[in-house]
Design a protein around this motif. Structure first.
Motif, short mmCIF file in Angstrom:
data_model
loop_
_atom_site.label_atom_id
_atom_site.label_comp_id
_atom_site.label_asym_id
_atom_site.label_seq_id
_atom_site.Cartn_x
_atom_site.Cartn_y
_atom_site.Cartn_z
N VAL B 4 0.87 -1.16 0.00
CA VAL B 4 0.00 0.00 0.00
C VAL B 4 0.91 1.21 0.00
CG1 VAL B 4 -1.81 1.25 1.20
CG2 VAL B 4 -1.69 -1.25 1.36
N TYR B 32 -10.40 -5.09 -0.08
CA TYR B 32 -11.25 -4.13 0.59
C TYR B 32 -10.37 -2.93 0.95
CZ TYR B 32 -14.55 -8.00 1.13
OH TYR B 32 -15.39 -9.03 0.90
N PHE B 34 -9.82 1.01 2.78
CA PHE B 34 -10.23 1.82 3.92
C PHE B 34 -9.37 3.08 4.00
CE2 PHE B 34 -12.55 -1.69 5.95
CZ PHE B 34 -11.94 -2.79 5.37
N TYR B 36 -8.37 5.68 7.24
CA TYR B 36 -8.45 6.00 8.66
C TYR B 36 -7.78 7.35 8.90
CZ TYR B 36 -9.79 1.21 9.93
OH TYR B 36 -10.45 0.03 10.07
N LYS B 49 -15.01 3.26 3.78
CA LYS B 49 -14.53 1.98 3.30
C LYS B 49 -15.18 1.65 1.96
CE LYS B 49 -17.99 -0.60 5.98
NZ LYS B 49 -18.57 0.47 6.80
N PHE B 51 -16.09 -1.82 -0.32
CA PHE B 51 -16.10 -3.28 -0.48
C PHE B 51 -16.45 -3.64 -1.92
CE2 PHE B 51 -15.06 -3.40 3.66
CZ PHE B 51 -15.91 -3.95 4.61
N PHE B 90 -4.35 7.50 7.04
CA PHE B 90 -3.82 6.20 6.63
C PHE B 90 -4.78 5.50 5.69
CE2 PHE B 90 -0.13 5.84 9.32
CZ PHE B 90 -0.42 6.64 10.41
N HIS B 94 -7.57 -4.69 3.12
CA HIS B 94 -7.66 -6.08 3.53
C HIS B 94 -7.70 -6.89 2.24
CE1 HIS B 94 -9.32 -9.89 4.76
NE2 HIS B 94 -8.99 -9.59 5.99
N ARG B 96 -8.91 -9.45 1.20
CA ARG B 96 -10.22 -10.03 0.85
C ARG B 96 -10.18 -11.55 0.74
NH1 ARG B 96 -14.82 -8.09 -2.80
NH2 ARG B 96 -13.70 -6.14 -3.04
N GLY B 99 -6.70 -14.26 5.11
CA GLY B 99 -6.01 -13.55 6.17
C GLY B 99 -6.91 -12.64 6.96
N ASN B 100 -6.38 -12.19 8.08
CA ASN B 100 -7.12 -11.34 8.99
C ASN B 100 -6.59 -9.94 9.09
OD1 ASN B 100 -8.89 -13.45 9.93
ND2 ASN B 100 -7.11 -14.29 11.00
N GLN B 101 -5.40 -9.73 8.62
CA GLN B 101 -4.76 -8.46 8.92
C GLN B 101 -5.07 -7.40 7.88
OE1 GLN B 101 -0.41 -8.22 8.10
NE2 GLN B 101 -0.55 -10.46 8.04
N PHE B 102 -5.04 -6.18 8.37
CA PHE B 102 -5.04 -5.02 7.51
C PHE B 102 -3.59 -4.66 7.18
CE2 PHE B 102 -9.23 -2.54 8.26
CZ PHE B 102 -9.96 -3.69 8.14
N PHE B 104 -1.39 -1.37 6.13
CA PHE B 104 -1.49 0.08 6.14
C PHE B 104 -0.42 0.72 5.28
CE2 PHE B 104 -4.57 1.26 9.42
CZ PHE B 104 -4.80 0.04 10.03
N GLY B 105 -0.77 1.87 4.72
CA GLY B 105 0.24 2.71 4.11
C GLY B 105 1.02 3.45 5.18
#
Lengths: 114, 114
Positions: B4, B32, B34, B36, B49, B51, B90, B94, B96, B99-102, B104-105
């Motif tokens: 990212v 996905y 986002f 922040y 967000k 999707f 930020f 995800h 998609r 995995g579970n993690q985001f 980030f840039g």
């Protein structure tokens, strides 16, 4: 609006000491996460937790780290023997039935290791 | 490699001026997406967000973002910036698929001048 809370907001500890960072996720959420942000750097994933076990972890999450959900409301991150490079902001996040796609973040705990 | 990118480390705009913060991602499939915002000393607040569906998404605080598949971009915009918008922004994804993690840039720091 429900929110993720974290305590303490700031923790100062000496190198080699154990620290426990605490989080209270949103009450009906099922998935829990820890991220960290070293000052000036990007937010990095540490670990995810679901159904009382780790579901995913990053390379950062080594044997010095552990997570626990000791009761129905708290989610903790323990660092057994802190190092200077553990100084960072630690964010807890949680997500609900929708899975990992909508993670809500807490305000963070700033950990300073001296 | 998956990544990212937020090309702008720091942006300064005048109050009332328009704003665009850039975000590019590199993943095998459309993740996905986002945005922040992190105000000084605060946690990460979800602005918006994406999707699926309409590629122009509206968020809180008057922000919007446009997903452009051809450019692998998800740029954040606001027509008229307020002094209270000064913060760190930020972009996160995800993957998609798994995995579970985001991810980030590195963030873009916004300064608003009167």
């Amino acid at each position: 609006e429900p929110e993720v809370t974290q305590t303490p907001s700031h923790q100062v500890t000496q190198m080699g000491q154990e620290v426990i960072l605490r989080c209270v996720p949103i009450s009906n959420h099922l998935y829990f996460y820890w991220y960290r942000q070293i000052l000036g750097q990007k937010v990095e994933f540490l670990v995810s937790f679901y159904n009382n076990e780790i579901s995913e972890k990053s390379e950062i999450f080594d044997d010095q780290f552990s997570v626990e959900r000791p009761d129905g409301s708290n989610f903790t991150l323990k660092i057994r023997s802190t190092k200077l490079e553990d100084s960072a902001m630690y964010f807890c996040a949680s997500s609900g039935q929708g899975g990992a796609y909508e993670q809500y973040f807490g305000p963070g705990t700033r950990l300073t290791v001296t | 490699a998956q990544s990212v990118t937020q090309p702008d480390i720091h942006i300064t705009v005048s109050e009332g001026a328009s704003l665009e913060l850039r975000c590019n991602y590199s993943y095998g499939a459309t993740p996905y997406l986002f945005w922040y915002v992190q105000s000084p000393g605060q946690g990460l607040q979800l602005l918006l967000k994406y999707f699926s569906g309409d590629t122009l998404v509206q968020g809180i605080k008057g922000f919007e973002a446009e997903f452009k598949r051809s450019q692998s971009s998800f740029n954040l915009r606001k027509p008229s910036v307020h002094w209270s918008d000064a913060a760190e922004y930020f972009c996160a994804v995800h993957p998609r698929i798994t995995g579970n993690q985001f991810y980030f840039g590195t963030g873009t720091s916004l300064t608003v001048i009167p």
